[in-house]
Design a protein around this motif. Structure first.
Motif, short mmCIF file in Angstrom:
data_model
loop_
_atom_site.label_atom_id
_atom_site.label_comp_id
_atom_site.label_asym_id
_atom_site.label_seq_id
_atom_site.Cartn_x
_atom_site.Cartn_y
_atom_site.Cartn_z
N ALA A 140 0.83 -1.21 0.00
CA ALA A 140 0.00 0.00 0.00
C ALA A 140 0.86 1.25 0.00
N ALA A 141 1.94 1.25 0.79
CA ALA A 141 2.84 2.40 0.82
C ALA A 141 3.49 2.63 -0.54
N LEU A 142 3.93 1.55 -1.18
CA LEU A 142 4.56 1.67 -2.49
C LEU A 142 3.54 2.01 -3.57
N ALA A 143 2.31 1.54 -3.40
CA ALA A 143 1.26 1.93 -4.35
C ALA A 143 1.01 3.43 -4.29
N GLY A 144 1.03 4.00 -3.08
CA GLY A 144 0.90 5.44 -2.96
C GLY A 144 2.06 6.18 -3.59
N CYS A 145 3.28 5.67 -3.40
CA CYS A 145 4.46 6.28 -4.04
C CYS A 145 4.35 6.21 -5.56
N PHE A 146 3.88 5.06 -6.08
CA PHE A 146 3.73 4.92 -7.52
C PHE A 146 2.67 5.88 -8.05
N ALA A 147 1.56 6.03 -7.31
CA ALA A 147 0.51 6.95 -7.74
C ALA A 147 1.03 8.39 -7.77
N ALA A 148 1.85 8.76 -6.78
CA ALA A 148 2.40 10.11 -6.75
C ALA A 148 3.40 10.31 -7.89
N ALA A 149 4.29 9.33 -8.10
CA ALA A 149 5.31 9.45 -9.14
C ALA A 149 4.67 9.47 -10.52
N SER A 150 3.68 8.61 -10.76
CA SER A 150 3.01 8.61 -12.05
C SER A 150 2.24 9.91 -12.27
N GLY A 151 1.70 10.47 -11.18
CA GLY A 151 0.99 11.74 -11.32
C GLY A 151 1.89 12.88 -11.76
N VAL A 152 3.08 12.99 -11.14
CA VAL A 152 3.98 14.07 -11.52
C VAL A 152 4.57 13.83 -12.91
N TYR A 153 4.70 12.56 -13.30
CA TYR A 153 5.15 12.28 -14.67
C TYR A 153 4.08 12.68 -15.68
N LEU A 154 2.83 12.30 -15.40
CA LEU A 154 1.75 12.65 -16.33
C LEU A 154 1.57 14.16 -16.44
N SER A 155 1.89 14.89 -15.37
CA SER A 155 1.74 16.34 -15.42
C SER A 155 2.71 16.98 -16.41
N THR A 156 3.77 16.26 -16.78
CA THR A 156 4.71 16.80 -17.78
C THR A 156 4.22 16.57 -19.21
N LEU A 157 3.15 15.81 -19.37
CA LEU A 157 2.68 15.46 -20.72
C LEU A 157 1.53 16.32 -21.20
N PHE A 158 0.89 17.08 -20.30
CA PHE A 158 -0.31 17.82 -20.66
C PHE A 158 -0.07 19.32 -20.50
#
Length: 289
Positions: A140-158
Protein backbone atom coordinates in the motif's frame (compact mmCIF):
# COMPACT_ATOMS: atom_id res chain seq x y z
CA UNK A 1 16.79 22.94 0.64
CA UNK A 2 15.79 22.12 4.22
CA UNK A 3 14.17 25.53 4.70
CA UNK A 4 12.31 25.25 1.39
CA UNK A 5 11.14 21.75 2.32
CA UNK A 6 9.86 22.96 5.68
CA UNK A 7 8.01 25.78 3.96
CA UNK A 8 6.53 23.38 1.43
CA UNK A 9 5.34 21.08 4.22
CA UNK A 10 3.72 24.04 5.98
CA UNK A 11 1.94 25.12 2.78
CA UNK A 12 0.81 21.57 2.04
CA UNK A 13 -0.51 21.21 5.59
CA UNK A 14 -2.30 24.55 5.48
CA UNK A 15 -3.87 24.25 2.03
CA UNK A 16 -4.25 20.47 1.71
CA UNK A 17 -7.28 18.36 2.66
CA UNK A 18 -8.35 19.09 6.23
CA UNK A 19 -8.47 15.44 7.23
CA UNK A 20 -4.75 15.13 6.45
CA UNK A 21 -3.61 17.75 8.98
CA UNK A 22 -6.48 17.69 11.49
CA UNK A 23 -5.58 15.26 14.27
CA UNK A 24 -9.14 14.95 15.50
CA UNK A 25 -10.33 13.96 12.03
CA UNK A 26 -7.49 11.43 11.72
CA UNK A 27 -8.32 9.92 15.10
CA UNK A 28 -12.00 9.79 14.15
CA UNK A 29 -11.24 8.08 10.83
CA UNK A 30 -8.87 5.65 12.55
CA UNK A 31 -11.54 4.85 15.13
CA UNK A 32 -14.19 4.18 12.51
CA UNK A 33 -11.79 2.00 10.52
CA UNK A 34 -10.83 0.05 13.65
CA UNK A 35 -14.49 -0.43 14.52
CA UNK A 36 -15.21 -1.72 11.02
CA UNK A 37 -12.33 -4.22 11.12
CA UNK A 38 -12.09 -5.28 14.78
CA UNK A 39 -15.83 -5.13 15.46
CA UNK A 40 -16.75 -8.11 13.26
CA UNK A 41 -13.85 -10.08 14.76
CA UNK A 42 -15.33 -9.53 18.22
CA UNK A 43 -18.61 -10.93 16.90
CA UNK A 44 -16.94 -14.11 15.66
CA UNK A 45 -16.02 -13.29 12.05
CA UNK A 46 -12.79 -14.96 10.91
CA UNK A 47 -9.79 -12.58 11.16
CA UNK A 48 -8.66 -13.68 7.71
CA UNK A 49 -11.77 -12.07 6.24
CA UNK A 50 -11.59 -8.82 8.20
CA UNK A 51 -7.85 -8.41 7.58
CA UNK A 52 -8.32 -9.06 3.86
CA UNK A 53 -11.10 -6.47 3.58
CA UNK A 54 -9.26 -3.95 5.75
CA UNK A 55 -6.06 -4.28 3.73
CA UNK A 56 -8.05 -3.93 0.50
CA UNK A 57 -9.52 -0.64 1.72
CA UNK A 58 -6.03 0.50 2.72
CA UNK A 59 -4.57 -0.23 -0.73
CA UNK A 60 -7.49 1.41 -2.55
CA UNK A 61 -7.20 4.55 -0.42
CA UNK A 62 -3.45 4.74 -1.05
CA UNK A 63 -3.88 4.28 -4.80
CA UNK A 64 -6.89 6.55 -5.31
CA UNK A 65 -6.29 9.37 -2.82
CA UNK A 66 -2.57 9.87 -3.46
CA UNK A 67 -1.30 11.58 -6.60
CA UNK A 68 -4.37 13.65 -7.43
CA UNK A 69 -2.68 17.02 -6.97
CA UNK A 70 0.60 15.80 -8.48
CA UNK A 71 -1.25 15.16 -11.75
CA UNK A 72 -1.66 18.92 -12.21
CA UNK A 73 1.60 20.00 -10.49
CA UNK A 74 3.53 20.94 -13.64
CA UNK A 75 0.51 21.24 -15.93
CA UNK A 76 -0.61 24.27 -13.90
CA UNK A 77 2.89 25.75 -14.10
CA UNK A 78 2.86 25.21 -17.87
CA UNK A 79 -0.61 26.72 -18.17
CA UNK A 80 0.33 29.82 -16.15
CA UNK A 81 3.77 30.04 -17.86
CA UNK A 82 5.60 30.07 -14.52
CA UNK A 83 8.00 27.24 -15.31
CA UNK A 84 10.74 29.77 -15.97
CA UNK A 85 10.57 30.89 -12.35
CA UNK A 86 11.19 27.31 -11.20
CA UNK A 87 14.31 27.21 -13.34
CA UNK A 88 15.61 30.39 -11.74
CA UNK A 89 15.86 28.66 -8.38
CA UNK A 90 19.00 26.84 -7.28
CA UNK A 91 17.10 23.56 -7.01
CA UNK A 92 17.72 20.68 -9.39
CA UNK A 93 14.88 19.14 -11.38
CA UNK A 94 14.53 16.08 -9.06
CA UNK A 95 14.41 18.42 -6.05
CA UNK A 96 11.67 20.51 -7.65
CA UNK A 97 9.60 17.40 -8.38
CA UNK A 98 10.11 15.99 -4.89
CA UNK A 99 8.92 19.29 -3.42
CA UNK A 100 5.86 19.06 -5.66
CA UNK A 101 5.23 15.60 -4.17
CA UNK A 102 5.28 16.76 -0.55
CA UNK A 103 1.44 17.04 -0.35
CA UNK A 104 1.11 13.50 -1.76
CA UNK A 105 3.47 12.06 0.83
CA UNK A 106 1.46 13.77 3.57
CA UNK A 107 -1.73 12.20 2.24
CA UNK A 108 -0.05 8.79 2.06
CA UNK A 109 1.23 9.16 5.61
CA UNK A 110 -2.26 9.96 6.86
CA UNK A 111 -3.77 7.00 4.99
CA UNK A 112 -1.25 4.61 6.53
CA UNK A 113 -1.66 6.08 10.02
CA UNK A 114 -5.42 5.54 9.81
CA UNK A 115 -5.41 2.02 8.38
CA UNK A 116 -2.11 0.20 8.92
CA UNK A 117 -2.18 -0.15 12.75
CA UNK A 118 -5.65 -1.71 12.70
CA UNK A 119 -4.73 -4.15 9.93
CA UNK A 120 -1.59 -5.27 11.78
CA UNK A 121 -3.38 -5.61 15.12
CA UNK A 122 -6.22 -7.59 13.55
CA UNK A 123 -3.74 -9.98 11.93
CA UNK A 124 -2.34 -10.98 15.34
CA UNK A 125 -5.53 -12.88 16.18
CA UNK A 126 -4.88 -15.46 13.44
CA UNK A 127 -1.64 -17.50 13.34
CA UNK A 128 0.39 -16.96 10.19
CA UNK A 129 -1.53 -13.87 9.12
CA UNK A 130 0.83 -11.17 10.38
CA UNK A 131 3.41 -11.36 7.58
CA UNK A 132 0.85 -11.27 4.74
CA UNK A 133 -0.75 -8.28 6.46
CA UNK A 134 2.63 -6.59 6.86
CA UNK A 135 3.32 -7.26 3.18
CA UNK A 136 0.08 -5.55 2.18
CA UNK A 137 1.02 -2.51 4.29
CA UNK A 138 4.32 -2.24 2.38
CA UNK A 139 2.51 -2.72 -0.93
CA UNK A 140 0.00 0.00 0.00
CA UNK A 141 2.84 2.40 0.82
CA UNK A 142 4.56 1.67 -2.49
CA UNK A 143 1.26 1.93 -4.35
CA UNK A 144 0.90 5.44 -2.96
CA UNK A 145 4.46 6.28 -4.04
CA UNK A 146 3.73 4.92 -7.52
CA UNK A 147 0.51 6.95 -7.74
CA UNK A 148 2.40 10.11 -6.75
CA UNK A 149 5.31 9.45 -9.14
CA UNK A 150 3.01 8.61 -12.05
CA UNK A 151 0.99 11.74 -11.32
CA UNK A 152 3.98 14.07 -11.52
CA UNK A 153 5.15 12.28 -14.67
CA UNK A 154 1.75 12.65 -16.33
CA UNK A 155 1.74 16.34 -15.42
CA UNK A 156 4.71 16.80 -17.78
CA UNK A 157 2.68 15.46 -20.72
CA UNK A 158 -0.31 17.82 -20.66
CA UNK A 159 -0.58 21.54 -21.33
CA UNK A 160 -3.48 22.37 -19.01
CA UNK A 161 -5.16 21.25 -15.83
CA UNK A 162 -8.31 19.69 -17.29
CA UNK A 163 -6.45 17.39 -19.69
CA UNK A 164 -4.07 16.36 -16.93
CA UNK A 165 -6.91 15.41 -14.57
CA UNK A 166 -8.69 13.34 -17.22
CA UNK A 167 -5.45 11.65 -18.28
CA UNK A 168 -4.51 10.92 -14.68
CA UNK A 169 -7.75 9.15 -13.83
CA UNK A 170 -7.66 7.18 -17.08
CA UNK A 171 -4.15 6.06 -16.15
CA UNK A 172 -5.30 4.99 -12.68
CA UNK A 173 -8.19 3.02 -14.16
CA UNK A 174 -5.85 1.23 -16.57
CA UNK A 175 -3.35 0.64 -13.74
CA UNK A 176 -5.82 -0.94 -11.33
CA UNK A 177 -8.25 -2.64 -13.73
CA UNK A 178 -6.68 -3.32 -17.13
CA UNK A 179 -3.23 -4.65 -16.20
CA UNK A 180 -4.45 -8.30 -16.34
CA UNK A 181 -5.65 -7.60 -19.89
CA UNK A 182 -2.24 -6.18 -20.81
CA UNK A 183 -0.60 -9.38 -19.53
CA UNK A 184 -3.03 -11.43 -21.62
CA UNK A 185 -1.90 -9.47 -24.69
CA UNK A 186 1.74 -10.16 -23.77
CA UNK A 187 0.98 -13.88 -23.45
CA UNK A 188 -0.74 -13.89 -26.86
CA UNK A 189 2.15 -12.05 -28.53
CA UNK A 190 4.80 -14.30 -26.98
CA UNK A 191 2.65 -17.42 -27.58
CA UNK A 192 2.67 -18.70 -24.01
CA UNK A 193 0.10 -20.98 -22.44
CA UNK A 194 0.36 -19.28 -19.03
CA UNK A 195 0.00 -15.55 -18.56
CA UNK A 196 3.29 -14.05 -17.32
CA UNK A 197 2.92 -11.37 -14.63
CA UNK A 198 4.54 -8.47 -16.47
CA UNK A 199 2.21 -5.53 -15.95
CA UNK A 200 0.56 -7.35 -13.07
CA UNK A 201 3.67 -6.73 -10.96
CA UNK A 202 2.64 -3.08 -10.80
CA UNK A 203 -0.94 -3.83 -9.74
CA UNK A 204 -1.28 -3.62 -5.93
CA UNK A 205 -4.71 -5.27 -6.04
CA UNK A 206 -3.24 -8.37 -7.70
CA UNK A 207 -0.45 -8.50 -5.12
CA UNK A 208 -3.04 -8.17 -2.35
CA UNK A 209 -5.13 -11.01 -3.79
CA UNK A 210 -2.27 -13.48 -4.11
CA UNK A 211 -0.97 -12.43 -0.70
CA UNK A 212 -4.26 -13.13 1.04
CA UNK A 213 -5.25 -16.16 -1.05
CA UNK A 214 -1.95 -17.80 -2.12
CA UNK A 215 -3.73 -21.03 -3.10
CA UNK A 216 -5.07 -19.49 -6.31
CA UNK A 217 -1.61 -18.46 -7.56
CA UNK A 218 -0.38 -20.29 -10.65
CA UNK A 219 3.26 -20.41 -11.75
CA UNK A 220 5.10 -17.14 -11.29
CA UNK A 221 2.00 -15.57 -9.73
CA UNK A 222 2.91 -17.12 -6.37
CA UNK A 223 5.88 -14.72 -6.23
CA UNK A 224 3.77 -11.71 -7.16
CA UNK A 225 3.64 -10.12 -3.66
CA UNK A 226 7.44 -10.20 -3.48
CA UNK A 227 7.90 -9.04 -7.09
CA UNK A 228 5.46 -6.16 -6.66
CA UNK A 229 7.61 -4.47 -4.01
CA UNK A 230 10.75 -3.88 -6.16
CA UNK A 231 8.63 -3.35 -9.29
CA UNK A 232 6.61 -0.52 -7.73
CA UNK A 233 9.66 1.03 -6.07
CA UNK A 234 11.92 0.99 -9.12
CA UNK A 235 9.17 2.14 -11.47
CA UNK A 236 8.33 5.06 -9.15
CA UNK A 237 11.97 6.15 -9.11
CA UNK A 238 12.15 5.76 -12.89
CA UNK A 239 9.05 7.90 -13.45
CA UNK A 240 10.43 10.70 -11.30
CA UNK A 241 13.77 10.60 -13.13
CA UNK A 242 12.06 10.68 -16.53
CA UNK A 243 9.87 13.58 -15.40
CA UNK A 244 12.98 15.39 -14.16
CA UNK A 245 14.68 14.80 -17.52
CA UNK A 246 11.68 16.24 -19.36
CA UNK A 247 11.79 19.24 -17.02
CA UNK A 248 15.49 19.76 -17.77
CA UNK A 249 14.97 19.43 -21.52
CA UNK A 250 12.63 22.42 -21.57
CA UNK A 251 9.06 21.76 -20.53
CA UNK A 252 7.80 24.92 -22.21
CA UNK A 253 4.46 25.70 -23.76
CA UNK A 254 4.45 25.46 -27.54
CA UNK A 255 3.91 28.44 -29.81
CA UNK A 256 0.42 29.66 -29.07
CA UNK A 257 -1.33 33.00 -29.35
CA UNK A 258 0.17 35.22 -26.69
CA UNK A 259 3.72 33.81 -26.73
CA UNK A 260 6.65 36.17 -27.20
CA UNK A 261 7.34 34.74 -30.66
CA UNK A 262 4.98 35.75 -33.43
CA UNK A 263 2.40 33.11 -34.21
CA UNK A 264 2.03 32.05 -37.89
CA UNK A 265 -1.53 33.40 -37.87
CA UNK A 266 -0.17 36.89 -37.20
CA UNK A 267 2.41 36.54 -39.97
CA UNK A 268 0.02 35.35 -42.67
CA UNK A 269 -2.71 37.82 -41.87
CA UNK A 270 -6.34 37.16 -41.07
CA UNK A 271 -8.03 38.77 -44.02
CA UNK A 272 -7.76 41.20 -46.97
CA UNK A 273 -5.15 43.94 -46.63
CA UNK A 274 -7.68 46.78 -46.88
CA UNK A 275 -9.69 45.25 -44.01
CA UNK A 276 -6.58 44.81 -41.85
CA UNK A 277 -5.73 48.47 -42.42
CA UNK A 278 -9.18 49.60 -41.37
CA UNK A 279 -9.19 47.37 -38.26
CA UNK A 280 -5.55 47.31 -37.09
CA UNK A 281 -6.38 46.55 -33.45
CA UNK A 282 -7.92 43.20 -34.31
CA UNK A 283 -4.52 41.89 -35.37
CA UNK A 284 -3.42 42.00 -31.73
CA UNK A 285 -6.63 40.53 -30.40
CA UNK A 286 -5.95 36.88 -29.52
CA UNK A 287 -9.62 36.13 -28.88
CA UNK A 288 -10.55 37.43 -32.33
CA UNK A 289 -7.92 35.24 -34.01
Amino acid sequence: MKTILQRQVELATAHGPRWVSDRSRLLGAAGLFALGVLGPEALGVCPCTTVALGSLVMILCAALLVGNSAITALAVEREKKTLVFLRLTLLSAPQVLLLKLVPEFLVLRSVLLVTAPTVLIASLFEPGLFWPAFSTVVIAALAGCFAAASGVYLSTLFQNRSKAVVGGWIFKAAWLILTPLFDTVVAAVTVQTTTPPVFLNLNPLAAWWFDMVPEVAVGAQQYLPMLAIPALLLTSIGLILVAAHRFDMGLIVGNIVGDEQMHPVYQSGWGPTWLQQRLPTLKKNALFL
